[in-house]
Design a protein around this motif. Structure first.
Motif, mmCIF file in Angstrom:
data_model
loop_
_atom_site.group_PDB
_atom_site.id
_atom_site.type_symbol
_atom_site.label_atom_id
_atom_site.label_comp_id
_atom_site.label_asym_id
_atom_site.label_seq_id
_atom_site.Cartn_x
_atom_site.Cartn_y
_atom_site.Cartn_z
ATOM 1 N N PHE A 1 0.815 -1.222 0.000
ATOM 2 C CA PHE A 1 0.000 0.000 0.000
ATOM 3 C C PHE A 1 0.848 1.271 0.000
ATOM 4 O O PHE A 1 0.631 2.179 -0.803
ATOM 5 C CB PHE A 1 -0.937 -0.024 1.211
ATOM 6 N N GLY A 2 1.842 1.332 0.898
ATOM 7 C CA GLY A 2 2.699 2.518 0.978
ATOM 8 C C GLY A 2 3.452 2.797 -0.316
ATOM 9 O O GLY A 2 3.284 3.853 -0.920
ATOM 10 N N PRO A 3 4.265 1.827 -0.791
ATOM 11 C CA PRO A 3 5.000 2.063 -2.041
ATOM 12 C C PRO A 3 4.093 2.398 -3.224
ATOM 13 O O PRO A 3 4.437 3.248 -4.039
ATOM 14 C CB PRO A 3 5.725 0.727 -2.283
ATOM 15 N N ARG A 4 2.924 1.764 -3.286
ATOM 16 C CA ARG A 4 1.983 2.065 -4.380
ATOM 17 C C ARG A 4 1.546 3.526 -4.301
ATOM 18 O O ARG A 4 1.457 4.209 -5.309
ATOM 19 C CB ARG A 4 0.751 1.149 -4.318
ATOM 20 N N ASN A 5 1.279 3.991 -3.098
ATOM 21 C CA ASN A 5 0.877 5.390 -2.936
ATOM 22 C C ASN A 5 1.971 6.350 -3.374
ATOM 23 O O ASN A 5 1.696 7.476 -3.762
ATOM 24 C CB ASN A 5 0.526 5.687 -1.479
ATOM 25 N N LEU A 6 3.217 5.878 -3.260
ATOM 26 C CA LEU A 6 4.331 6.751 -3.654
ATOM 27 C C LEU A 6 4.574 6.677 -5.154
ATOM 28 O O LEU A 6 5.507 7.273 -5.674
ATOM 29 C CB LEU A 6 5.605 6.352 -2.908
ATOM 30 N N GLY A 7 3.766 5.896 -5.847
ATOM 31 C CA GLY A 7 3.867 5.861 -7.300
ATOM 32 C C GLY A 7 4.732 4.736 -7.847
ATOM 33 O O GLY A 7 5.080 4.746 -9.022
ATOM 34 N N CYS A 8 5.080 3.753 -7.020
ATOM 35 C CA CYS A 8 5.849 2.622 -7.527
ATOM 36 C C CYS A 8 4.960 1.748 -8.405
ATOM 37 O O CYS A 8 3.750 1.659 -8.184
ATOM 38 C CB CYS A 8 6.350 1.748 -6.373
ATOM 39 N N SER A 9 5.575 1.056 -9.363
ATOM 40 C CA SER A 9 4.822 0.077 -10.151
ATOM 41 C C SER A 9 4.521 -1.115 -9.245
ATOM 42 O O SER A 9 5.154 -1.280 -8.195
ATOM 43 C CB SER A 9 5.654 -0.386 -11.344
ATOM 44 N N GLN A 10 3.573 -1.947 -9.666
ATOM 45 C CA GLN A 10 3.198 -3.101 -8.853
ATOM 46 C C GLN A 10 4.415 -3.985 -8.560
ATOM 47 O O GLN A 10 4.638 -4.409 -7.419
ATOM 48 C CB GLN A 10 2.102 -3.901 -9.570
ATOM 49 N N ALA A 11 5.222 -4.231 -9.595
ATOM 50 C CA ALA A 11 6.381 -5.107 -9.432
ATOM 51 C C ALA A 11 7.382 -4.516 -8.443
ATOM 52 O O ALA A 11 7.888 -5.207 -7.552
ATOM 53 C CB ALA A 11 7.052 -5.341 -10.786
#
Lengths: 275, 283, 284
Positions: B107-117
């Protein structure tokens, strides 16, 4: 902002209003709400204002504290005002801009609607601020007592309400906490369109529901551990008995209601044009 | 990398009857790589202070600099700050919401704009850091034990790869072993990865055992700031603030009162054992 | 006061159709005997079955196998349910989730109301109970404005007002700060000493156990150790294996023993250790 909802929060003070029987306060609130819909014209609202003002004054609850409850309905208020303002047709157009226009009748309705809503919230706030939720539900239980014969679970409803009121502040605080925790993980509750915003609520709502269920479960267990088994055979720590001041209060309230109806009749009788 | 707090004040409900001056002229510097213990009784302002450090609460007055940049400045991204300064709240397991452990940590990394992988990669690494192996990835976070849930929640913050990790009572409600496991893992993060750690704690024993520096808050002010030995020398003042010193401090004081010439600065079991042994062997 | 024989309880996991999918034994053939007026501690790590055992004493759970008697009443007898719950009160871990009233005194009155106690008597009990836990001056407060320790003391008063002979405290201090913890434990100790109430304290804080009369240690649903605090805490290594701890003074004594300092086993308090060390030094 969500902390500002005062509905359901008791404000301890020693006032005549605090001491009144909760049944009196419940009935009064009902009558007051009905009276707001009966009210017509400036005279009617003036009487309602005087009545509400006097009650608030007597309650010894700081006015600023009471109006905190209004902040929660600002949006609702704005929408109501805007709809009435622009959508109601009237005789005189006061202002026009493109297809938007405001008429005298629209303005009048908008103002009265706003006042009505504000009074509604203030009126109910007086009740919840001066009556502990337990008293309130005791009052409700006793008022609705006759329905028991029709197999309406009056005690259970009253108990549920009382518990809901106790947990509102706790759940609000919890919402605030979970929200902060998710913001700390980069969640964004503010930007985006409606769908994005709704999706952003999932990380808030799921934990909140789980917590609410956990609390409900714990509470049920704690109640059972303290021998709660429904309303049968239960005694009351604070049984309700009408005192002299309660009877006096009833008299005043009904007097107010009769006055409101009288005002309504007289204004429609004279048919004062713009009122 | 450092955080500087300059003359920060914070007032709740300013201008009303409920006004509370929660922080009073706070000045602090948190350099890179330190392990800091933040102590103070409930309501001393420590939680409010840590929420300032990652921008969740904005100071009424004063400035906070992250890497020399004013976090209240115009071009400063709060989202970036929150990824660099990770905050783990009390009972963090209460914020878990996803269907499986891996998604929750993502959840955190996704919010920061990381790709799913990319997010999954960071999540796996974070789970590894808190000692949870691949077998936990697909399990529902709600089926785990209390201690495991808490580790998943901490991983959720670690996956954002913060440079500073703030933990508000990460061991509350855990049993002694669970407590030691979490604190050992936090310590290894600080030692091996050079993450700055701020540990908010009520346990003086834990603070004495793990941290390099203690900051003591009382009534919204910083009252002491120093090494555990320095701070716990003021144990009488700490008691007046509703705090205490580690048990070992009291034990050493007890020995001194009986006339024993021991080093009274010992705050942990090992230090105390050394001091007592030394004293017993001395003439 | 409380006696268990072969007490066993399973948590069942149901699949979507409601069939039993798996069974987990939470309490496993526990025998124990708790005499009236004692201060008993039950220690164990999270998931050791100690809370499940506690819920049996209040008949929130009933044994799958074996029997539990509270004051001679079998908890499986349904007609005795309310007598058992009145007799053995229970205080839970989360202070927020067990307070029903929105004003302190109303919450304390909740139990007696349920028992059908007459109004005048309820008021008397509420005052006595709040006084006994030192919360009388907060009687008109809202529980939401109290600290965690104060809320737990209100919860204890709520149980006291039912005039129980025994109070089970299920990790009452797990969510509190050190000051709150101290106030709750001191309250429990005082009720035990002055009112003669049997206290069964469930905890994993070792310092709270030092003053107990008798300690049970649980692991995987079984009682694996029991005895006086001194007997239990002299087994430092075994307790560590059970994910538990010992008081700090005990730990230091143990460390010193390992280094060859000849201290007796079972030191619990700082003062004892200081005295022992001074005695040793004087003999040198």
């Amino acid at each position: 902002m969500i902390r500002d909802i005062t509905l359901g929060q008791y404000y301890p003070a020693k006032s005549v209003i605090h001491r009144l029987d909760p049944r009196v306060k419940l009935v009064t609130t009902m009558i007051f709400i009905v009276s707001l819909f009966v009210a017509k014209g400036i005279m009617g609202y003036l009487v309602a204002t005087l009545f509400l003002g006097a009650v608030i004054r007597m309650s010894k609850v700081p006015f600023g504290y009471m109006t905190k409850g209004l902040r929660a309905i600002v949006m609702l208020l704005m929408i109501t005002v805007i709809f009435n303002l622009f959508l109601i047709d009237g005789d005189f157009v006061l202002w026009r801009f493109g297809f938007l226009r405001i008429t005298d009748k629209g303005l009048k309705t908008a103002v009265f609607m706003a006042v009505r809503l504000i009074y509604l919230i203030l009126g109910s706030s007086v009740m919840t601020l001066t009556t502990t939720p337990n008293d309130l539900t005791d009052g409700l239980e006793k008022l609705l007592g006759p329905l028991k014969r029709l197999h309406v679970p009056v005690h259970e409803i009253a108990m549920m309400m009382s518990i809901a009121l106790r947990f509102i502040p706790i759940l609000l605080e919890e919402t605030d906490k979970i929200m902060k925790a998710q913001i700390a993980r980069g969640a964004d509750f503010e930007t985006g369109n409606l769908i994005q915003k709704a999706k952003a609520m999932v990380p808030l709502l799921v934990p909140l529901f789980i917590s609410a269920f956990r609390r409900a479960n714990d509470l049920a267990m704690a109640m059972e551990a303290r021998c709660y088994h429904g309303g049968n055979g239960r005694t009351k720590m604070k049984p309700l008995h009408y005192q002299r001041r309660d009877r006096a209060a009833y008299a005043v309230v009904w007097g107010y209601f009769v006055l409101m109806i009288a005002v309504k009749w007289s204004t429609s009788y004279y048919a004062v044009m713009w009122l | 990398m450092s955080i500087k707090v300059k003359n920060v004040n914070y007032t709740y409900a300013e201008g009303t009857a409920y006004e509370i001056h929660a922080l009073k002229d706070i000045n602090l510097e948190i350099p890179d790589g330190q392990f800091i213990g933040l102590i103070g009784h409930t309501g001393s302002g420590k939680s409010t202070l840590v929420q300032h450090l990652n921008g969740l609460v904005k100071a009424t007055s004063g400035r906070i600099y992250f890497n020399e940049r004013d976090i209240y400045g115009e071009n400063f991204s709060m989202k970036e700050l929150r990824s660099k300064v990770g905050l783990v709240f009390q009972y963090p397991e209460h914020q878990l919401f996803e269907v499986d452990v891996l998604s929750d940590v993502c959840f955190g990394p996704r919010n920061l704009g990381c790709s799913q992988a990319e997010a999954e990669k960071k999540a796996r690494e974070a789970l590894h850091m808190v000692g949870l192996g691949a077998e936990y990835e697909k399990r529902s976070p709600f089926e785990l034990s209390g201690g495991q849930k808490r580790r998943v929640a901490i991983a959720g913050v670690l996956a954002m790869e913060p440079q500073v990790l703030i933990l508000d009572e990460p061991t509350a409600g855990l049993d002694p072993k669970g407590r030691d496991e979490i604190l050992d893992q936090i310590e290894s993060l600080q030692k091996e990865r050079g993450i700055t750690v701020v540990l908010v704690s009520h346990s003086m024993e834990d603070v004495a055992r793990y941290v390099d520096r203690i900051i003591v808050m009382d009534h919204g002010e910083v009252r002491f700031d120093g090494t555990p030995k320095e701070v716990f020398r003021h144990y009488k003042e700490l008691e007046k603030m509703g705090l205490a010193a580690p048990q070992m401090t009291y034990l050493m004081q007890g020995l001194r009162e009986k006339g024993a010439d021991v080093d009274a600065d010992a705050t942990t079991i090992e230090e105390a054992a050394d001091a007592v042994e030394h004293w017993l062997k001395s003439k | 006061m409380v006696r268990a024989e072969g007490l066993t309880f399973y948590y069942e996991r149901l699949d979507e159709e409601g069939n039993v999918e798996s069974k987990k034994r939470a309490v496993d053939h526990v025998d124990l005997h708790i005499r009236p007026g004692k201060f008993i501690a039950i220690l164990g790590h999270n998931g050791s079955g100690k809370s499940t055992l506690a819920k049996h004493i209040n008949a929130i759970l009933t044994p799958a196998e074996g029997t539990l008697w509270v004051d001679g009443m079998d908890t499986k007898e349904e007609e005795k349910l309310w007598d058992i719950r009145q007799d053995a009160g229970m205080v839970f871990q989360n202070p927020d989730n067990q307070i029903i009233g929105t004003v302190v005194e109303e919450d304390v009155g909740f139990g007696p109301e349920n028992l059908g106690v007459p109004t005048d008597e309820i008021w008397k009990r509420v005052e006595e109970s709040l006084d006994a836990v030192g919360m009388l001056k907060y009687r008109h407060h809202s529980p939401n404005k109290l600290s965690g320790g104060q809320k737990q003391r209100v919860a204890i008063a709520g149980v006291m007002a039912m005039h129980p002979r025994c109070i089970v405290l299920d990790e009452p201090t797990a969510m509190l700060d050190p000051n709150g913890r101290k106030s709750v434990i001191q309250t429990a100790q005082r009720l035990n000493r002055e009112e003669g109430i049997t206290i069964i304290l469930i905890t994993h804080y070792m310092e709270e156990v030092v003053e107990a009369d008798h300690v049970f240690v649980m692991d995987e649903g079984r009682v694996v150790m029991e005895g006086s605090p001194r007997q239990v805490f002299s087994q430092v290594e075994e307790l560590k294996k059970l994910r538990l701890d010992v008081p700090q003074a005990t730990l230091l004594a143990f460390e010193l023993q390992k280094r060859g300092v000849r201290l007796p086993d079972g030191i619990l308090r700082n003062e004892e250790l200081v005295d022992e060390l001074c005695r040793l030094k004087s003999k040198m």
